[in-house]
Design a protein around this motif. Sequence first.
Motif, PDB file in Angstrom:
ATOM      1  N   GLU A  13       7.949  -6.542   8.769  1.00 24.80           N
ATOM      2  CA  GLU A  13       7.202  -7.733   8.360  1.00 24.80           C
ATOM      3  C   GLU A  13       7.201  -7.870   6.839  1.00 24.80           C
ATOM      4  O   GLU A  13       7.411  -8.952   6.293  1.00 24.80           O
ATOM      5  CB  GLU A  13       5.770  -7.653   8.895  1.00 24.80           C
ATOM      6  CG  GLU A  13       4.945  -8.880   8.650  1.00 24.80           C
ATOM      7  CD  GLU A  13       5.362 -10.073   9.486  1.00 24.80           C
ATOM      8  OE1 GLU A  13       5.099 -11.202   9.035  1.00 24.80           O
ATOM      9  OE2 GLU A  13       5.953  -9.885  10.564  1.00 24.80           O
ATOM     10  N   ARG A  17       8.846 -10.876   4.655  1.00 26.36           N
ATOM     11  CA  ARG A  17       8.053 -11.638   3.684  1.00 26.36           C
ATOM     12  C   ARG A  17       8.675 -11.566   2.296  1.00 26.36           C
ATOM     13  O   ARG A  17       8.664 -12.545   1.558  1.00 26.36           O
ATOM     14  CB  ARG A  17       6.618 -11.123   3.622  1.00 26.36           C
ATOM     15  CG  ARG A  17       5.857 -11.222   4.929  1.00 26.36           C
ATOM     16  CD  ARG A  17       5.382 -12.640   5.196  1.00 26.36           C
ATOM     17  NE  ARG A  17       4.768 -12.741   6.486  1.00 26.36           N
ATOM     18  CZ  ARG A  17       3.462 -12.868   6.703  1.00 26.36           C
ATOM     19  NH1 ARG A  17       2.638 -12.926   5.693  1.00 26.36           N
ATOM     20  NH2 ARG A  17       2.998 -12.947   7.926  1.00 26.36           N
ATOM     21  N   CYS A  18       9.228 -10.407   1.933  1.00 27.54           N
ATOM     22  CA  CYS A  18       9.895 -10.266   0.626  1.00 27.54           C
ATOM     23  C   CYS A  18      11.102 -11.202   0.539  1.00 27.54           C
ATOM     24  O   CYS A  18      11.301 -11.871  -0.479  1.00 27.54           O
ATOM     25  CB  CYS A  18      10.351  -8.825   0.395  1.00 27.54           C
ATOM     26  SG  CYS A  18       9.040  -7.685  -0.036  1.00 27.54           S
ATOM     27  N   ALA A  20      11.612 -13.955   2.252  1.00 25.05           N
ATOM     28  CA  ALA A  20      11.144 -15.343   2.209  1.00 25.05           C
ATOM     29  C   ALA A  20      10.594 -15.691   0.829  1.00 25.05           C
ATOM     30  O   ALA A  20      10.848 -16.787   0.304  1.00 25.05           O
ATOM     31  CB  ALA A  20      10.074 -15.571   3.278  1.00 25.05           C
ATOM     32  N   LEU A  21       9.849 -14.756   0.227  1.00 23.27           N
ATOM     33  CA  LEU A  21       9.312 -14.997  -1.105  1.00 23.27           C
ATOM     34  C   LEU A  21      10.440 -15.121  -2.113  1.00 23.27           C
ATOM     35  O   LEU A  21      10.416 -16.009  -2.972  1.00 23.27           O
ATOM     36  CB  LEU A  21       8.357 -13.874  -1.510  1.00 23.27           C
ATOM     37  CG  LEU A  21       7.774 -13.970  -2.915  1.00 23.27           C
ATOM     38  CD1 LEU A  21       6.960 -15.245  -3.077  1.00 23.27           C
ATOM     39  CD2 LEU A  21       6.925 -12.743  -3.216  1.00 23.27           C
ATOM     40  N   ALA A  42       1.643 -15.946  -1.193  1.00 23.50           N
ATOM     41  CA  ALA A  42       2.467 -14.736  -1.101  1.00 23.50           C
ATOM     42  C   ALA A  42       1.649 -13.497  -1.436  1.00 23.50           C
ATOM     43  O   ALA A  42       1.735 -12.480  -0.744  1.00 23.50           O
ATOM     44  CB  ALA A  42       3.668 -14.852  -2.028  1.00 23.50           C
ATOM     45  N   ASP A  45      -0.658 -12.650   1.454  1.00 24.72           N
ATOM     46  CA  ASP A  45       0.088 -12.073   2.565  1.00 24.72           C
ATOM     47  C   ASP A  45       0.396 -10.602   2.303  1.00 24.72           C
ATOM     48  O   ASP A  45       0.221  -9.752   3.173  1.00 24.72           O
ATOM     49  CB  ASP A  45       1.407 -12.819   2.786  1.00 24.72           C
ATOM     50  CG  ASP A  45       1.220 -14.193   3.412  1.00 24.72           C
ATOM     51  OD1 ASP A  45       0.117 -14.492   3.909  1.00 24.72           O
ATOM     52  OD2 ASP A  45       2.195 -14.968   3.398  1.00 24.72           O
ATOM     53  N   PHE A  46       0.851 -10.296   1.094  1.00 22.71           N
ATOM     54  CA  PHE A  46       1.203  -8.925   0.769  1.00 22.71           C
ATOM     55  C   PHE A  46      -0.028  -8.021   0.701  1.00 22.71           C
ATOM     56  O   PHE A  46       0.025  -6.864   1.108  1.00 22.71           O
ATOM     57  CB  PHE A  46       2.015  -8.850  -0.525  1.00 22.71           C
ATOM     58  CG  PHE A  46       3.440  -9.280  -0.328  1.00 22.71           C
ATOM     59  CD1 PHE A  46       4.343  -8.446   0.301  1.00 22.71           C
ATOM     60  CD2 PHE A  46       3.860 -10.523  -0.746  1.00 22.71           C
ATOM     61  CE1 PHE A  46       5.655  -8.843   0.505  1.00 22.71           C
ATOM     62  CE2 PHE A  46       5.169 -10.934  -0.546  1.00 22.71           C
ATOM     63  CZ  PHE A  46       6.075 -10.093   0.083  1.00 22.71           C
ATOM     64  N   TRP A  97      -4.063 -11.964  12.309  1.00 25.88           N
ATOM     65  CA  TRP A  97      -3.858 -12.385  10.921  1.00 25.88           C
ATOM     66  C   TRP A  97      -4.984 -13.304  10.500  1.00 25.88           C
ATOM     67  O   TRP A  97      -5.470 -14.107  11.299  1.00 25.88           O
ATOM     68  CB  TRP A  97      -2.519 -13.115  10.778  1.00 25.88           C
ATOM     69  CG  TRP A  97      -1.386 -12.190  11.038  1.00 25.88           C
ATOM     70  CD1 TRP A  97      -0.686 -12.073  12.196  1.00 25.88           C
ATOM     71  CD2 TRP A  97      -0.864 -11.210  10.167  1.00 25.88           C
ATOM     72  NE1 TRP A  97       0.241 -11.073  12.079  1.00 25.88           N
ATOM     73  CE2 TRP A  97       0.163 -10.541  10.844  1.00 25.88           C
ATOM     74  CE3 TRP A  97      -1.173 -10.828   8.855  1.00 25.88           C
ATOM     75  CZ2 TRP A  97       0.897  -9.512  10.263  1.00 25.88           C
ATOM     76  CZ3 TRP A  97      -0.425  -9.805   8.289  1.00 25.88           C
ATOM     77  CH2 TRP A  97       0.581  -9.173   8.989  1.00 25.88           C
TER      78      TRP A  97
END
Length: 100
Positions: A13, A17-18, A20-21, A42, A45-46, A97
């Motif tokens: 995950e 996310r990395c 996508a960022l 971002a 999320d992180f 989430w």
Amino acid sequence: MRARIALLQIGFEIRGRCEALEQALTEAMEGRRAEAGLHSTAAGDFAHLARELVRVAVIADRAAGATWEDIGRPHDLTADAARARWGHLRLTWPPKWPTA
């Protein structure tokens, strides 16, 4: 074993996310303007994923026989403080989430 699988899932995950960022930031740099809220979203999320990573790592370490002193040391916590912070944890994956 379940906690280790959860750690892998969280890692996947985070990696997703990395990526996508990175893509979103590249697009923002090319356009010289970022979408409003992109950076804060971002970061949030992180932050959530990092908390989950620590939580599941503690569960995995305890299952592997780590003491509270072993777990607290990398977080600059005493054994008692680590036990107080994480002693009640149980594995619940995937987590719910937070909603905005």
